[in-house]
Each structure stands twice: as C-alpha cells, then as structure tokens.
Write a protein that holds these residues in place. Structure first.
Motif, PDB file in Angstrom:
ATOM      1  N   LEU A 218       0.833  -1.206   0.000  1.00  0.00           N
ATOM      2  CA  LEU A 218       0.000   0.000   0.000  1.00  0.00           C
ATOM      3  C   LEU A 218       0.868   1.256   0.000  1.00  0.00           C
ATOM      4  CD1 LEU A 218      -2.799  -1.113   2.480  1.00  0.00           C
ATOM      5  CD2 LEU A 218      -3.047  -0.705   0.026  1.00  0.00           C
ATOM      6  N   GLY A 219       2.007   1.208   0.692  1.00  0.00           N
ATOM      7  CA  GLY A 219       2.924   2.334   0.645  1.00  0.00           C
ATOM      8  C   GLY A 219       3.466   2.569  -0.750  1.00  0.00           C
ATOM      9  N   GLU A 220       3.869   1.477  -1.408  1.00  0.00           N
ATOM     10  CA  GLU A 220       4.322   1.624  -2.790  1.00  0.00           C
ATOM     11  C   GLU A 220       3.168   2.032  -3.696  1.00  0.00           C
ATOM     12  OE1 GLU A 220       6.934  -1.130  -4.555  1.00  0.00           O
ATOM     13  OE2 GLU A 220       8.111  -1.472  -2.755  1.00  0.00           O
ATOM     14  N   GLY A 221       1.957   1.568  -3.359  1.00  0.00           N
ATOM     15  CA  GLY A 221       0.787   2.002  -4.118  1.00  0.00           C
ATOM     16  C   GLY A 221       0.578   3.499  -4.006  1.00  0.00           C
ATOM     17  N   ALA A 222       0.804   4.060  -2.810  1.00  0.00           N
ATOM     18  CA  ALA A 222       0.684   5.507  -2.634  1.00  0.00           C
ATOM     19  C   ALA A 222       1.711   6.244  -3.478  1.00  0.00           C
ATOM     20  CB  ALA A 222       0.860   5.866  -1.159  1.00  0.00           C
ATOM     21  N   ALA A 223       2.930   5.704  -3.518  1.00  0.00           N
ATOM     22  CA  ALA A 223       3.976   6.329  -4.331  1.00  0.00           C
ATOM     23  C   ALA A 223       3.636   6.250  -5.818  1.00  0.00           C
ATOM     24  CB  ALA A 223       5.318   5.656  -4.053  1.00  0.00           C
ATOM     25  N   ILE A 224       3.147   5.096  -6.257  1.00  0.00           N
ATOM     26  CA  ILE A 224       2.781   4.929  -7.667  1.00  0.00           C
ATOM     27  C   ILE A 224       1.588   5.807  -8.024  1.00  0.00           C
ATOM     28  CG2 ILE A 224       1.837   3.288  -9.345  1.00  0.00           C
ATOM     29  CD1 ILE A 224       3.463   1.109  -7.892  1.00  0.00           C
TER      30      ILE A 224
ATOM     31  N   ARG B 231      13.725   4.561   8.402  1.00  0.00           N
ATOM     32  CA  ARG B 231      12.823   4.819   7.273  1.00  0.00           C
ATOM     33  C   ARG B 231      11.570   5.597   7.665  1.00  0.00           C
ATOM     34  NH1 ARG B 231      17.286   3.326   4.728  1.00  0.00           N
ATOM     35  NH2 ARG B 231      17.752   1.108   4.920  1.00  0.00           N
ATOM     36  N   LYS B 232      10.975   5.267   8.791  1.00  0.00           N
ATOM     37  CA  LYS B 232       9.668   5.834   9.134  1.00  0.00           C
ATOM     38  C   LYS B 232       9.672   7.351   9.327  1.00  0.00           C
ATOM     39  CE  LYS B 232       7.472   1.676  10.969  1.00  0.00           C
ATOM     40  NZ  LYS B 232       6.744   1.066  12.091  1.00  0.00           N
ATOM     41  N   PRO B 233      10.719   7.960   9.885  1.00  0.00           N
ATOM     42  CA  PRO B 233      10.690   9.426   9.984  1.00  0.00           C
ATOM     43  C   PRO B 233      10.541  10.106   8.625  1.00  0.00           C
ATOM     44  CG  PRO B 233      12.376   8.542  11.430  1.00  0.00           C
ATOM     45  CD  PRO B 233      11.878   7.396  10.604  1.00  0.00           C
ATOM     46  N   TYR B 234      11.151   9.540   7.595  1.00  0.00           N
ATOM     47  CA  TYR B 234      11.040  10.126   6.261  1.00  0.00           C
ATOM     48  C   TYR B 234       9.635   9.923   5.685  1.00  0.00           C
ATOM     49  CZ  TYR B 234      16.111  10.549   6.401  1.00  0.00           C
ATOM     50  OH  TYR B 234      17.396  10.886   6.760  1.00  0.00           O
ATOM     51  N   LEU B 235       9.056   8.762   5.943  1.00  0.00           N
ATOM     52  CA  LEU B 235       7.696   8.509   5.458  1.00  0.00           C
ATOM     53  C   LEU B 235       6.712   9.501   6.072  1.00  0.00           C
ATOM     54  CD1 LEU B 235       7.512   4.593   5.669  1.00  0.00           C
ATOM     55  CD2 LEU B 235       8.168   6.003   3.707  1.00  0.00           C
ATOM     56  N   LEU B 236       6.812   9.679   7.384  1.00  0.00           N
ATOM     57  CA  LEU B 236       5.887  10.552   8.081  1.00  0.00           C
ATOM     58  C   LEU B 236       6.056  12.009   7.658  1.00  0.00           C
ATOM     59  CD1 LEU B 236       3.742  10.930  10.290  1.00  0.00           C
ATOM     60  CD2 LEU B 236       5.598  11.121  11.949  1.00  0.00           C
ATOM     61  N   GLY B 237       7.290  12.461   7.550  1.00  0.00           N
ATOM     62  CA  GLY B 237       7.524  13.863   7.219  1.00  0.00           C
ATOM     63  C   GLY B 237       7.160  14.239   5.804  1.00  0.00           C
ATOM     64  N   SER B 238       7.191  13.275   4.888  1.00  0.00           N
ATOM     65  CA  SER B 238       6.961  13.595   3.473  1.00  0.00           C
ATOM     66  C   SER B 238       5.494  13.540   3.055  1.00  0.00           C
ATOM     67  CB  SER B 238       7.760  12.630   2.590  1.00  0.00           C
ATOM     68  OG  SER B 238       7.363  11.290   2.822  1.00  0.00           O
ATOM     69  N   LEU B 239       4.664  12.777   3.775  1.00  0.00           N
ATOM     70  CA  LEU B 239       3.284  12.561   3.336  1.00  0.00           C
ATOM     71  C   LEU B 239       2.465  13.850   3.168  1.00  0.00           C
ATOM     72  CD1 LEU B 239       1.804   9.319   4.939  1.00  0.00           C
ATOM     73  CD2 LEU B 239       1.823   9.963   2.530  1.00  0.00           C
ATOM     74  N   PRO B 240       2.498  14.798   4.120  1.00  0.00           N
ATOM     75  CA  PRO B 240       1.700  16.019   3.922  1.00  0.00           C
ATOM     76  C   PRO B 240       2.091  16.799   2.667  1.00  0.00           C
ATOM     77  CG  PRO B 240       2.419  15.840   6.204  1.00  0.00           C
ATOM     78  CD  PRO B 240       3.157  14.792   5.441  1.00  0.00           C
ATOM     79  N   PHE B 241       3.392  16.843   2.386  1.00  0.00           N
ATOM     80  CA  PHE B 241       3.861  17.574   1.206  1.00  0.00           C
ATOM     81  C   PHE B 241       3.553  16.806  -0.076  1.00  0.00           C
ATOM     82  CE2 PHE B 241       6.485  18.975   4.761  1.00  0.00           C
ATOM     83  CZ  PHE B 241       6.281  20.346   4.685  1.00  0.00           C
TER      84      PHE B 241
ATOM     85  N   VAL C 134      11.809   6.319  -1.666  1.00  0.00           N
ATOM     86  CA  VAL C 134      13.053   5.590  -1.426  1.00  0.00           C
ATOM     87  C   VAL C 134      12.999   4.801  -0.111  1.00  0.00           C
ATOM     88  CG1 VAL C 134      15.531   5.841  -1.035  1.00  0.00           C
ATOM     89  CG2 VAL C 134      14.411   7.129  -2.878  1.00  0.00           C
ATOM     90  N   PRO C 135      12.561   5.392   1.014  1.00  0.00           N
ATOM     91  CA  PRO C 135      12.459   4.588   2.238  1.00  0.00           C
ATOM     92  C   PRO C 135      11.474   3.425   2.145  1.00  0.00           C
ATOM     93  CG  PRO C 135      12.534   6.914   2.783  1.00  0.00           C
ATOM     94  CD  PRO C 135      12.370   6.834   1.292  1.00  0.00           C
ATOM     95  N   ILE C 136      10.375   3.586   1.397  1.00  0.00           N
ATOM     96  CA  ILE C 136       9.425   2.469   1.305  1.00  0.00           C
ATOM     97  C   ILE C 136      10.026   1.326   0.490  1.00  0.00           C
ATOM     98  CG2 ILE C 136       8.097   3.066  -0.784  1.00  0.00           C
ATOM     99  CD1 ILE C 136       6.554   1.993   2.529  1.00  0.00           C
ATOM    100  N   TRP C 137      10.824   1.661  -0.524  1.00  0.00           N
ATOM    101  CA  TRP C 137      11.548   0.628  -1.267  1.00  0.00           C
ATOM    102  C   TRP C 137      12.535  -0.093  -0.351  1.00  0.00           C
ATOM    103  CZ3 TRP C 137      13.381   0.757  -6.941  1.00  0.00           C
ATOM    104  CH2 TRP C 137      12.291   0.958  -7.801  1.00  0.00           C
ATOM    105  N   ALA C 138      13.227   0.685   0.489  1.00  0.00           N
ATOM    106  CA  ALA C 138      14.207   0.083   1.395  1.00  0.00           C
ATOM    107  C   ALA C 138      13.531  -0.862   2.382  1.00  0.00           C
ATOM    108  CB  ALA C 138      14.956   1.183   2.135  1.00  0.00           C
ATOM    109  N   LEU C 139      12.352  -0.496   2.880  1.00  0.00           N
ATOM    110  CA  LEU C 139      11.617  -1.393   3.778  1.00  0.00           C
ATOM    111  C   LEU C 139      11.325  -2.724   3.104  1.00  0.00           C
ATOM    112  CD1 LEU C 139       9.003   0.909   5.572  1.00  0.00           C
ATOM    113  CD2 LEU C 139      10.970  -0.237   6.595  1.00  0.00           C
TER     114      LEU C 139
END
Length: 473
Positions: free
Chosen positions: A28-34, A91-101, A141-146
C-alpha cells in the motif's frame, strides 16, 4: 568486484516468512507512491497539451526536468536514510515527514490559476511538480528500502515483491480512469472535473500511505555482525560501479525504460487521432479501458512471473518478459483500427504482462544485489540501492520522455489542427516508431540479461554467511 567464492555447506536454515500484514502495508505504501506520481505521468500531456494547448515540446521539457531532478534526489535521500539512526528507525521518519507535502503538491499541480499564458502554465507545472517530486523521493526511497530489508532469502524476496506489487498496482488501478472521469458529464467543465477528481485522488493516496507507519516493523535498524555503516556518497558510488550484477541490472533497465518511454505517450495520441479521429471524450474512455487492461495484466504477471522466477530462475524469467514485450510491439502495427477500437487493448495487456514481470523480477534482483554488496564490502545500504535503481529508471524515463515531445513535433503532430485531423504521414510514422523502438530496447535488454551472474545458489551461500556474521556477535 568478482563474485565471492564461499565454501559449500550443508547448513541452510529455513528463512522466516514475512508476515502478510507487513507485505500488504509495504504494498500500500508503494501504491501511494505509484498513485501520486502516476497521476502526474498520466495527466501531464492530456491536461497541459490537449486541454490547455501547451506545446508538447514544453510538456516534454518539464517531464524531463522532473525526472532529472528526481534522479538526483533519490540516491542522496537513500544515503541519508541509510545513515539515519533514530528511536523510530531509519525509514519511518522520512515517510511521516513527506506525506503532507506529497498531498499538497500532488494536488496543487492541477490547481493552477485559470487563464494563464502558455509559458505561465509551463512555469506552474515545472515549479509545483519539482516540489512534489522532492517530497515523493523522501517517501518512495524509504518504502523501497523497507521492502528490500523484509527478508534475506533469495526466493522469499520474490514472494515479498509479488505481494507488494500485487497490492501496489491494485491500489493504483483507478489511476487509469482519472482522465475519463475528468472528461465525463459528472462535472460542468473539464477544469472542475480536474480539480475535484485530483483532490479526491490525493486524499486516497495519502490515506493508504499512512499504513506502513502503523503495520511495518523495521528490521536491522543498527549495523550488526560487524558490518560498516554506509560510506560517503561519492565513495559509495565508486564501490557500486564495481558491483557487476548491479551494473548489469542498471544498464538493462536504463535501455529498456528509455526505449519504452520514448514512444509510450504515442498510445493516447494514436487512440485519439488514429482510432477516434480527434474525438477526445470517446478516446478518453477507451484510454481508461486500456489502462485497466494494463493494470489487470500487471496483477496477473505477479502470479505468472512469481512462479517462473522461482522455478526457472530470475534471469530466465526476465528473458521471457522481453519476449512478451516484443510480441506486443509487433501487434501494434495491426491492432489500431477505427473499425475495431477494442482490438487495441491487446497491446496494453501484453505490455502489462511484460513490464509487470520486469518490475517484479528486477526488484527481487536488487535485494539480492544489496546482500551481495554487504558480503563484499560490509556496508548496509539498502536505501542507497533503492535510490540508485530509481535513479536509473528515471534516467531512462527522463531522456525518453524529453525526446517524445520533440518526436511528436518532428513527425508533424499538431494538437490545434482543424477537427484534430492529422496527416497520413504523421499517423504512419507514429505507428512504426511506436512499434519499433520498444522492440529494439527489449532486444538490447536481452543481451544485458544474459550477462547477469547472481544465481540462487550463490545468493543462498551469501545469506548463510551473513547470518553467520550476525550470530557471531
């Protein structure tokens, strides 16, 4: 960097399976990115060229700059993520910080002030989309790393990628219907449809993008087994260039994506101007069905190539992907017929089978390569590999997309032609280029694939050795 020579061993402990909930969440995370980036890729030309009349060369230039910018940021963010040490993980700090933007700029690119000049639309698209892709890199990038860190087993990596890809593409299947919905009678004007539809789409991909934060447990947050942390970026790049399996995979994906993306945009133009004679609304509906056929095929490819990669090996499965793409290219010469518009759906279906298999097997390969790199160098840098692989894909995409608009102009395409009618020469050149260039790319990719050397046997030996190192502490 030559392949390691490990002593044969009878010890081959069964790897732990990755929990299904984690695989779904990463998917689902990669789905959000796609879904977020896909809306820009899908709508850029139809909205800014067909609806607003911006030159296709200018739109191509924007897309090229987007990809080039994105290609630079991905490896850097991968390096930062690998070096990050927090109580919440790497990874998670980057996921959380980037979502609003990701939401703000992903929606904002379609909320331009009405009545701008051609250059006004150009600058709006360029600036807002660059801000979006910066946020996208911090998430993608962090979701790919996960996903790469989820397991250390050769075949389990394929199973993980299969579930992730299945969920990711299922989550983004509605992407193909954005333009038809925008053009539908649900809205008083296409502009209203664009804004309302993209706003809803942004809410959707933001909602599913939160789930990896809740459901995924990060693994190997700190270095273990005496492994070193990721080196400085330049030194890391030098080491990666000595990694032969990685270089082989990189060259293959650059060539494949460049040749495919060089003419991929021709599909919607052939649909509008060859099959439907300039009727944008009718063509938009067929485009939605074509995108659906593509996504369904991608989902089917997960089951097909997931099995083939395990039974035949990843290299052989990748070869089959290239053969299927060549078959689809040959059919492009005959299926775009005004009298049989539904016949064209065979092309996106075969493309989906081929490219879905490419992504599945290729993403599984890069996890093997990261483990190989850790064995050879002692560095844990999954996010850097994820960023560099994304960089390679986007390099091919950016160059192909940049040239595609200029090719359209070169063959005489004119969106402002009376009634949307294009010359026979323009349509003929479009058809032949659309078929021939991706076929050449697939053949070149086969040559690269034949040189890939990281086998299941070698990957299993590497896994056992890395596990031995970890247990030695």
């Amino acid at each position: 960097m030559n392949p390691p020579t490990l002593q044969p061993t009878s010890e081959n402990p069964r790897p732990k399976r990755v929990p299904l909930r984690e695989r779904i969440a990463i998917g689902l995370g990669e789905g959000a990115a796609i879904a977020s980036a896909g809306s820009l890729n899908t709508l850029a030309f139809p909205v800014y060229n067909v609806m607003l009349g911006v030159s296709p060369s200018l739109v191509s230039l924007v897309v090229f700059i987007q990809r080039l910018f994105d290609a630079v940021t991905d490896p850097l963010i991968g390096q930062w993520s690998d070096k990050t040490r927090t109580r919440w993980g790497r990874r998670k700090p980057y996921l959380l910080g980037s979502l609003p933007f990701l939401f703000l700029f992903g929606v904002g690119v379609w909320w331009f002030p009405p009545g701008l000049s051609e250059m006004g639309y150009f600058w709006w698209l360029l600036i807002v989309s660059l801000l979006f892709f910066l946020a996208h890199s911090f998430y993608n990038v962090p979701i790919w790393a996960l996903r790469m860190e989820a397991t250390n087993d050769y075949n389990e990596r394929t199973r993980v990628v299969a579930v992730v890809q299945l969920v990711a593409y299922a989550a983004s299947i509605g992407l193909q219907w954005l333009f038809p919905i925008i053009q539908s009678r649900l809205f008083s004007t296409p502009l209203d449809g664009l804004r309302i539809t993209t706003l809803g789409w942004g809410i959707f991909f933001t909602a599913i993008g939160v789930l990896p934060l809740l459901w995924v447990r990060e693994r190997r947050v700190a270095s273990t087994g005496g492994a070193k942390t990721a080196p400085a970026f330049v030194d890391g790049m030098r080491l990666l260039l000595k990694n032969r399996p990685f270089v082989t995979l990189v060259v293959m994906r650059i060539v494949w994506s460049f040749c495919y993306l060089l003419v991929a945009i021709f599909n919607i133009y052939m649909n509008i101007y060859l099959v439907y004679g300039g009727d944008v609304k009718a063509a938009a509906v067929m485009q939605g069905w074509g995108g659906t056929a593509y996504q369904v095929a991608v989902l089917l490819s997960v089951f097909l190539f997931g099995r083939l990669a395990i039974r035949l090996g990843k290299r052989q499965a990748m070869m089959i992907c290239a053969v299927v793409l060549c078959m689809g290219c040959g059919l492009k010469l005959v299926v775009y017929q005004p009298s049989l518009p539904w016949l064209q759906l065979v092309v996106p279906f075969l493309n989906g089978i081929s490219l879905g298999g490419l992504m599945l097997v290729g993403n599984s390969m890069v996890a093997d390569i990261a483990a190989y790199d850790e064995y050879m160098t002692g560095h844990k840098r999954e996010a850097l590999f994820a960023g560099l692989l994304a960089w390679c894909d986007k390099l091919g995409n950016s160059m192909g997309t940049l040239l595609s608009g200029f090719i359209l102009a070169w063959i005489g395409f004119n969106a402002k032609a009376p009634g949307g009618v294009q010359s026979e020469m323009t349509l003929s050149l479009m058809r032949w280029l659309y078929a021939g260039i991706p076929a050449l790319g697939a053949v070149a990719a086969m040559i690269c694939i034949a040189r890939y050397s990281l086998s299941e046997e070698l990957s299993t030996k590497i896994r056992i050795e890395l596990e031995r190192r970890d247990s030695a502490i």
